[in-house]
Design an enzyme around this catalytic site. Structure first.
Site, mmCIF file in Angstrom:
data_model
loop_
_atom_site.group_PDB
_atom_site.id
_atom_site.type_symbol
_atom_site.label_atom_id
_atom_site.label_comp_id
_atom_site.label_asym_id
_atom_site.label_seq_id
_atom_site.Cartn_x
_atom_site.Cartn_y
_atom_site.Cartn_z
ATOM 1 N N ASN A 244 37.137 40.457 33.320
ATOM 2 C CA ASN A 244 38.695 41.201 33.655
ATOM 3 C C ASN A 244 38.552 42.399 32.817
ATOM 4 O O ASN A 244 39.089 43.589 33.079
ATOM 5 C CB ASN A 244 39.883 40.155 33.566
ATOM 6 N N ASN B 99 49.238 38.854 31.252
ATOM 7 C CA ASN B 99 48.365 37.939 31.317
ATOM 8 C C ASN B 99 47.919 37.768 32.877
ATOM 9 O O ASN B 99 48.754 38.189 33.498
ATOM 10 C CB ASN B 99 48.641 36.428 30.736
ATOM 11 N N HIS C 279 46.475 35.249 35.799
ATOM 12 C CA HIS C 279 46.227 33.962 36.005
ATOM 13 C C HIS C 279 45.792 33.841 37.485
ATOM 14 O O HIS C 279 46.136 34.284 38.337
ATOM 15 C CB HIS C 279 47.701 33.180 36.065
ATOM 16 N N GLU D 283 57.259 30.116 27.674
ATOM 17 C CA GLU D 283 56.905 29.051 28.563
ATOM 18 C C GLU D 283 55.553 29.425 29.235
ATOM 19 O O GLU D 283 55.342 30.607 29.803
ATOM 20 C CB GLU D 283 57.870 28.654 29.758
ATOM 21 N N THR E 209 37.359 38.399 42.313
ATOM 22 C CA THR E 209 37.182 39.721 42.837
ATOM 23 C C THR E 209 38.600 40.401 43.077
ATOM 24 O O THR E 209 38.656 41.560 42.670
ATOM 25 C CB THR E 209 36.432 39.427 44.648
HETATM 26 C C1 GRF Z 1 39.231 33.977 35.240
HETATM 27 O O1 GRF Z 1 39.323 32.905 35.927
HETATM 28 C C2 GRF Z 1 40.561 34.489 35.091
HETATM 29 O O2 GRF Z 1 41.244 34.054 36.188
HETATM 30 C C3 GRF Z 1 41.295 34.061 33.857
HETATM 31 O O3 GRF Z 1 40.080 33.547 33.288
HETATM 32 C C4 GRF Z 1 38.805 33.464 33.675
HETATM 33 C C5 GRF Z 1 37.831 34.284 33.120
HETATM 34 O O4 GRF Z 1 37.859 35.656 33.164
HETATM 35 N N1 GRF Z 1 42.056 34.937 33.292
HETATM 36 P P1 GRF Z 1 37.155 36.752 32.520
HETATM 37 O O5 GRF Z 1 35.962 36.738 33.363
HETATM 38 O O6 GRF Z 1 36.707 36.087 30.961
HETATM 39 O O7 GRF Z 1 37.808 37.928 32.502
#
Ligand code: GRF
Length: 203
Positions: free
Chosen positions: A13, A106, A108, A142, A171
């Protein structure tokens, strides 16, 4: 506009955000990447992009507050205006959340409020849902419960194992997060009574 990204692992990400900044899609710069894990591959991604990195290992602090004070000090020293959690695996206490409230987001890997917490892909499969996806949201005290900025949907297939669904969701995360960050940076998100309104209206 200066962005800070907190990671714990692969940083795919983070890479999507790096690419979004580099292409000009996100009119901002990533001023700092912090990982709580020294071996996070995301640190390599940041370094290869010439982005300043820090390791703040939660295990070297006596408790959550000193750890979070160090995160805050590093982020504020870098002039960070938006904090993006991207695969960051530490729960943040009200101390950190309040300091960045309204400029802490964030991603999720589920359609919140469904499947908050961990192991969300397996839980979606076990629940027999036909669709899942990902959510970018403002972080509040929360966990996994703040106002939703953007979501993307993927089908859950009968043959799916958790890793198949996780890959399909990831993706979409790489598309959704840059878009959500762009909206925020361009001042196009507004929270009214816990609902995020996008200007101009665009769902
Ligand atoms: C991914 O499953 C994402 O949904 C969550 O953390 C996991 C790893 O993400 N936020 P990344 O490849 O380290 O960005």
């Amino acid at each position: 506009f200066r962005i800070g990204v907190l990671i714990s692992g692969s940083g795919s990400n983070l890479q999507a955000l790096i690419d979004g900044v580099k292409s000009g899609f996100i009119p901002a710069e990533i001023a700092l990447v912090i990982s709580n894990k020294a071996d996070a591959y995301g640190l390599t991604r940041a370094r290869e992009a010439g982005i300043e990195t820090r390791v703040v290992d939660h295990k070297t602090f006596e408790g959550r507050s000193p750890f979070e004070h160090e995160l805050i000090r590093a982020l504020d020293d870098a002039g960070v205006e938006l904090v993006c959690l991207a695969g960051f695996m530490r729960v943040l206490t009200p101390l950190f959340v309040r300091h960045y409230l309204g400029r802490l987001i964030n991603i999720h890997p589920s359609l919140l409020p469904a499947f908050a917490g961990l192991h969300v892909q397996q839980r979606a499969i076990d629940a027999g849902v036909r669709f899942s996806g990902c959510t970018v949201h403002f972080v509040e005290e929360e966990v996994d419960a703040g106002p939703i900025i953007a979501q993307a949907v993927v089908p859950v297939l009968p043959s799916d194992r958790a890793e198949d669904l996780a890959k399909r969701i990831l993706t979409q995360e790489h598309r959704l997060y840059p878009w959500a960050v762009k909206l925020f940076v361009e001042g196009r998100t507004q929270v009214k009574e816990r609902v995020v309104h996008i200007q101009p209206a665009q769902w």
